[in-house]
Design a protein around this motif. Structure first.
Motif, PDB file in Angstrom:
ATOM      1  N   ASN A   5       0.804  -1.219   0.000  1.00 11.97           N
ATOM      2  CA  ASN A   5       0.000   0.000   0.000  1.00 11.97           C
ATOM      3  C   ASN A   5       0.841   1.275   0.000  1.00 11.97           C
ATOM      4  OD1 ASN A   5       0.971   0.017   2.623  1.00 11.97           O
ATOM      5  ND2 ASN A   5      -1.030  -0.256   3.593  1.00 11.97           N
ATOM      6  N   ARG A   6       2.128   1.165  -0.323  1.00 11.25           N
ATOM      7  CA  ARG A   6       2.982   2.345  -0.451  1.00 11.25           C
ATOM      8  C   ARG A   6       3.165   2.665  -1.928  1.00 11.25           C
ATOM      9  NH1 ARG A   6       6.275   4.157   3.490  1.00 11.25           N
ATOM     10  NH2 ARG A   6       6.401   5.914   2.053  1.00 11.25           N
ATOM     11  N   VAL A   7       3.107   3.945  -2.270  1.00 12.18           N
ATOM     12  CA  VAL A   7       3.152   4.368  -3.671  1.00 12.18           C
ATOM     13  C   VAL A   7       4.451   5.103  -3.960  1.00 12.18           C
ATOM     14  CG1 VAL A   7       1.985   5.692  -5.480  1.00 12.18           C
ATOM     15  CG2 VAL A   7       0.648   4.563  -3.691  1.00 12.18           C
ATOM     16  N   GLY A  11       3.848   5.964  -9.472  1.00 14.65           N
ATOM     17  CA  GLY A  11       2.461   5.563  -9.275  1.00 14.65           C
ATOM     18  C   GLY A  11       2.283   4.089  -9.003  1.00 14.65           C
ATOM     19  N   GLU A  12       3.378   3.352  -8.863  1.00 17.07           N
ATOM     20  CA  GLU A  12       3.292   1.916  -8.600  1.00 17.07           C
ATOM     21  C   GLU A  12       2.988   1.675  -7.120  1.00 17.07           C
ATOM     22  OE1 GLU A  12       7.154   0.760  -9.832  1.00 17.07           O
ATOM     23  OE2 GLU A  12       6.617   0.595 -11.951  1.00 17.07           O
ATOM     24  N   ILE A  13       2.161   0.675  -6.845  1.00 15.36           N
ATOM     25  CA  ILE A  13       1.777   0.336  -5.477  1.00 15.36           C
ATOM     26  C   ILE A  13       2.691  -0.788  -4.993  1.00 15.36           C
ATOM     27  CG2 ILE A  13      -0.115  -0.364  -3.977  1.00 15.36           C
ATOM     28  CD1 ILE A  13      -2.034   0.618  -6.182  1.00 15.36           C
ATOM     29  N   CYS A  14       3.457  -0.515  -3.953  1.00 14.36           N
ATOM     30  CA  CYS A  14       4.545  -1.389  -3.535  1.00 14.36           C
ATOM     31  C   CYS A  14       4.411  -1.785  -2.064  1.00 14.36           C
ATOM     32  CB  CYS A  14       5.887  -0.686  -3.738  1.00 14.36           C
ATOM     33  SG  CYS A  14       6.121   0.026  -5.377  1.00 14.36           S
ATOM     34  N   CYS A  15       5.270  -2.698  -1.630  1.00 16.94           N
ATOM     35  CA  CYS A  15       5.386  -3.073  -0.221  1.00 16.94           C
ATOM     36  C   CYS A  15       6.597  -2.367   0.385  1.00 16.94           C
ATOM     37  CB  CYS A  15       5.567  -4.581  -0.066  1.00 16.94           C
ATOM     38  SG  CYS A  15       4.147  -5.574  -0.569  1.00 16.94           S
ATOM     39  N   SER A  16       6.424  -1.741   1.533  1.00 16.97           N
ATOM     40  CA  SER A  16       7.529  -1.114   2.249  1.00 16.97           C
ATOM     41  C   SER A  16       7.124  -0.918   3.702  1.00 16.97           C
ATOM     42  CB  SER A  16       7.918   0.222   1.624  1.00 16.97           C
ATOM     43  OG  SER A  16       8.870   0.892   2.433  1.00 16.97           O
ATOM     44  N   PRO A  17       8.030  -1.170   4.637  1.00 13.20           N
ATOM     45  CA  PRO A  17       7.715  -0.934   6.057  1.00 13.20           C
ATOM     46  C   PRO A  17       7.808   0.531   6.452  1.00 13.20           C
ATOM     47  CG  PRO A  17       9.950  -1.761   5.855  1.00 13.20           C
ATOM     48  CD  PRO A  17       9.351  -1.810   4.468  1.00 13.20           C
ATOM     49  N   THR A  66      -9.077   1.437  -0.814  1.00 14.15           N
ATOM     50  CA  THR A  66      -7.740   1.015  -0.400  1.00 14.15           C
ATOM     51  C   THR A  66      -6.932   2.220   0.056  1.00 14.15           C
ATOM     52  OG1 THR A  66      -7.803  -0.763  -2.027  1.00 14.15           O
ATOM     53  CG2 THR A  66      -5.635  -0.170  -1.143  1.00 14.15           C
ATOM     54  N   GLU A  67      -6.480   2.190   1.302  1.00 15.05           N
ATOM     55  CA  GLU A  67      -5.646   3.262   1.831  1.00 15.05           C
ATOM     56  C   GLU A  67      -4.235   3.132   1.270  1.00 15.05           C
ATOM     57  OE1 GLU A  67      -7.337   1.073   3.628  1.00 15.05           O
ATOM     58  OE2 GLU A  67      -8.844   2.180   4.798  1.00 15.05           O
ATOM     59  N   LEU A  68      -3.807   4.134   0.521  1.00 11.27           N
ATOM     60  CA  LEU A  68      -2.458   4.171  -0.044  1.00 11.27           C
ATOM     61  C   LEU A  68      -1.659   5.227   0.708  1.00 11.27           C
ATOM     62  CD1 LEU A  68      -3.480   4.166  -3.816  1.00 11.27           C
ATOM     63  CD2 LEU A  68      -2.817   2.195  -2.417  1.00 11.27           C
ATOM     64  N   PHE A  69      -0.339   5.048   0.779  1.00 12.98           N
ATOM     65  CA  PHE A  69       0.484   5.963   1.564  1.00 12.98           C
ATOM     66  C   PHE A  69       1.672   6.466   0.758  1.00 12.98           C
ATOM     67  CE2 PHE A  69      -1.862   3.298   4.468  1.00 12.98           C
ATOM     68  CZ  PHE A  69      -2.367   4.223   5.376  1.00 12.98           C
ATOM     69  N   PHE A  70       2.010   7.742   0.993  1.00 11.09           N
ATOM     70  CA  PHE A  70       3.054   8.435   0.244  1.00 11.09           C
ATOM     71  C   PHE A  70       4.080   9.038   1.193  1.00 11.09           C
ATOM     72  CE2 PHE A  70      -1.038   8.744  -1.821  1.00 11.09           C
ATOM     73  CZ  PHE A  70      -0.780   8.383  -3.137  1.00 11.09           C
ATOM     74  N   GLU A  73       3.905  15.003  -0.290  1.00 14.30           N
ATOM     75  CA  GLU A  73       3.030  15.465  -1.370  1.00 14.30           C
ATOM     76  C   GLU A  73       3.730  15.472  -2.718  1.00 14.30           C
ATOM     77  OE1 GLU A  73      -0.412  18.776  -2.069  1.00 14.30           O
ATOM     78  OE2 GLU A  73       1.421  19.461  -1.084  1.00 14.30           O
ATOM     79  N   ALA A  74       5.030  15.771  -2.732  1.00 11.14           N
ATOM     80  CA  ALA A  74       5.758  15.743  -4.008  1.00 11.14           C
ATOM     81  C   ALA A  74       5.657  14.359  -4.641  1.00 11.14           C
ATOM     82  CB  ALA A  74       7.216  16.136  -3.799  1.00 11.14           C
ATOM     83  N   THR A  75       5.771  13.314  -3.825  1.00 13.82           N
ATOM     84  CA  THR A  75       5.641  11.941  -4.317  1.00 13.82           C
ATOM     85  C   THR A  75       4.234  11.678  -4.835  1.00 13.82           C
ATOM     86  OG1 THR A  75       7.289  11.209  -2.690  1.00 13.82           O
ATOM     87  CG2 THR A  75       5.914   9.507  -3.695  1.00 13.82           C
TER      88      THR A  75
END
Length: 204
Positions: A5-7, A11-17, A66-70, A73-75
């Motif tokens: 849920n990390r972007v 614009g790709e939705i990835c896995c990251s802690p 789906t909650e996405l996280f950045f 804001e620049a990202t």
């Protein structure tokens, strides 16, 4: 195992802690097993505050968006999102005003018009390429084609991007090569006409 849920700026939705500073919404992109099954379910891609009016959400609940996280804001802007009209109303108003100034000769624009254009702009085929980054406004994110490294433009410097934050500044004049401008063209114009993207503290 972190959820997908990390972007990233593409614009790709990835896995990251690593934690982000903004949440985003493209509709319900996950199944009941919390797996991403779609890239988008709506034209309006927005960014929201992590906390708003004490509302509580269980992340990736069945049937909900789906909650996405950045990172910042620049990202989110690079990924093709804009501010939410509910929880970020002041930022939403400022973005639409700058977007209209940059793309419609100052005319007042509606969110639906912005969303329609940004949907086109965020496709890979519409992203601009450049060998010189001079003149790009602060807050734009670019990708160096040779290395795949993403950089935040900030003054005469570039900051390498990562999910956890930005790396030390590198003088723009020392980073050569061919670049893809990830931030959508219409958003670049909004940044050129007064909108100031919120930047993660690691770059400031």
């Amino acid at each position: 195992m972190p959820l997908q849920n990390r972007v990233n700026p593409e614009g790709e939705i990835c896995c990251s802690p690593a934690r982000g500073t903004l949440m985003g919404n493209r509709g319900c992109l996950h199944n009941d097993a919390q797996q991403i099954v779609s890239r988008s379910k709506r034209d309006a891609w927005v960014t929201c505050l992590l906390a708003f009016q004490n509302r509580k959400r269980a992340v990736m609940s069945p049937g909900n968006y789906t909650e996405l996280f950045f990172l910042d804001e620049a990202t989110a802007l690079a990924a093709g999102h804009r501010p939410c009209a509910t929880c970020r109303r002041d930022r939403y108003d400022a973005f639409l005003a700058a977007w209209g100034a940059g793309n419609r000769n100052g005319a007042r624009v509606l969110a639906a018009e912005v969303d329609k254009q940004m949907k086109l702009d965020r496709t890979a085929s519409q992203r601009l390429e450049a060998t010189s980054l001079k003149g790009l406004p602060d807050g734009v994110i670019v990708k160096q084609k040779g290395t795949g490294t993403c950089y935040l433009v900030r003054g005469a410097n570039l900051h390498p991007w990562a999910f956890a934050g930005y790396g030390p500044a590198e003088a723009m004049s020392t980073v050569g090569g061919h670049f893809v401008i990830l931030t959508p063209a219409s958003t670049v114009k909004a940044l050129q006409h007064g909108y100031r993207a919120q930047i993660h503290p690691s770059a400031t």
